[in-house]
Design a protein around this motif. Structure first.
Motif, PDB file in Angstrom:
ATOM      1  N   GLY A 252      -0.165  -5.386   2.927  1.00  0.00           N
ATOM      2  CA  GLY A 252      -1.249  -4.429   2.794  1.00  0.00           C
ATOM      3  C   GLY A 252      -1.129  -3.613   1.523  1.00  0.00           C
ATOM      4  O   GLY A 252      -0.348  -3.925   0.633  1.00  0.00           O
ATOM      5  N   VAL A 253      -1.922  -2.532   1.458  1.00  0.00           N
ATOM      6  CA  VAL A 253      -1.952  -1.674   0.266  1.00  0.00           C
ATOM      7  C   VAL A 253      -1.395  -0.303   0.608  1.00  0.00           C
ATOM      8  O   VAL A 253      -1.770   0.295   1.618  1.00  0.00           O
ATOM      9  CB  VAL A 253      -3.401  -1.539  -0.266  1.00  0.00           C
ATOM     10  N   GLN A 254      -0.487   0.177  -0.241  1.00  0.00           N
ATOM     11  CA  GLN A 254       0.063   1.527  -0.113  1.00  0.00           C
ATOM     12  C   GLN A 254      -0.523   2.382  -1.234  1.00  0.00           C
ATOM     13  O   GLN A 254      -0.558   1.944  -2.391  1.00  0.00           O
ATOM     14  CB  GLN A 254       1.590   1.516  -0.239  1.00  0.00           C
ATOM     15  N   ALA A 255      -0.981   3.591  -0.907  1.00  0.00           N
ATOM     16  CA  ALA A 255      -1.588   4.463  -1.914  1.00  0.00           C
ATOM     17  C   ALA A 255      -0.594   4.818  -3.020  1.00  0.00           C
ATOM     18  O   ALA A 255      -0.945   4.836  -4.198  1.00  0.00           O
ATOM     19  CB  ALA A 255      -2.123   5.731  -1.261  1.00  0.00           C
ATOM     20  N   ALA A 256       0.658   5.092  -2.669  1.00  0.00           N
ATOM     21  CA  ALA A 256       1.693   5.435  -3.638  1.00  0.00           C
ATOM     22  C   ALA A 256       3.034   4.948  -3.097  1.00  0.00           C
ATOM     23  O   ALA A 256       3.235   4.900  -1.888  1.00  0.00           O
ATOM     24  CB  ALA A 256       1.747   6.933  -3.882  1.00  0.00           C
ATOM     25  N   ALA A 257       3.917   4.560  -4.007  1.00  0.00           N
ATOM     26  CA  ALA A 257       5.212   4.030  -3.574  1.00  0.00           C
ATOM     27  C   ALA A 257       6.227   4.151  -4.701  1.00  0.00           C
ATOM     28  O   ALA A 257       5.873   4.344  -5.864  1.00  0.00           O
ATOM     29  CB  ALA A 257       5.077   2.566  -3.159  1.00  0.00           C
ATOM     30  N   LEU A 258       7.496   4.032  -4.330  1.00  0.00           N
ATOM     31  CA  LEU A 258       8.598   3.926  -5.283  1.00  0.00           C
ATOM     32  C   LEU A 258       9.199   2.537  -5.149  1.00  0.00           C
ATOM     33  O   LEU A 258       9.495   2.091  -4.042  1.00  0.00           O
ATOM     34  CB  LEU A 258       9.679   4.973  -4.997  1.00  0.00           C
TER      35      LEU A 258
END
Length: 119
Positions: free
Chosen positions: A100-106
């Motif tokens: 899926g898609v994550q809005a923000a990540a490290l």
């Protein structure tokens, strides 16, 4: 219309130094002296030029769609945000993964084998 070519950016990892927290080799070690022939001024200039090129590459990637090649052959797409000073993590937005898609990540730099973005 021709498609732009992705520019791969490899991630170079140097071994831990003898003090445990630095990267590379101690300038006084026999191995360091043998590799550089004792010409530390030239080596320092080369390291500075490579660091500057790396930082310019990071600045050019900011805000651009970027493809990250991770361990185990996983590829993910995201918008490049920033990298921390010690190159431990990349901050990305809109990370598209197989799950899926994550809005923000490290993304941990240790997991990134290469990344590319359009110029």
């Amino acid at each position: 219309a021709t498609m732009p070519v992705l520019v791969p950016v490899g991630v170079l990892r140097l071994p831990r130094g003898p003090d445990g927290c630095s990267r590379g080799f101690s300038p006084t070690s026999p191995r360091f002296q043998a590799l550089l022939g004792g010409d530390m001024v030239v080596a320092q200039g080369v390291r500075a030029a490579l660091r500057q090129r790396y930082l310019r590459g990071l600045a050019a990637a900011r805000g651009r769609p970027t493809r990250f090649c991770l361990r185990a052959g996983v590829q993910v797409d995201a918008v490049f945000g920033a990298a921390d000073v010690e190159a431990v993590a990349f901050q990305v937005d809109a990370l598209r993964t197989p799950l899926g898609v994550q809005a923000a990540a490290l993304l941990r730099c240790a997991d990134v084998l290469a990344y590319s973005f359009l110029l």
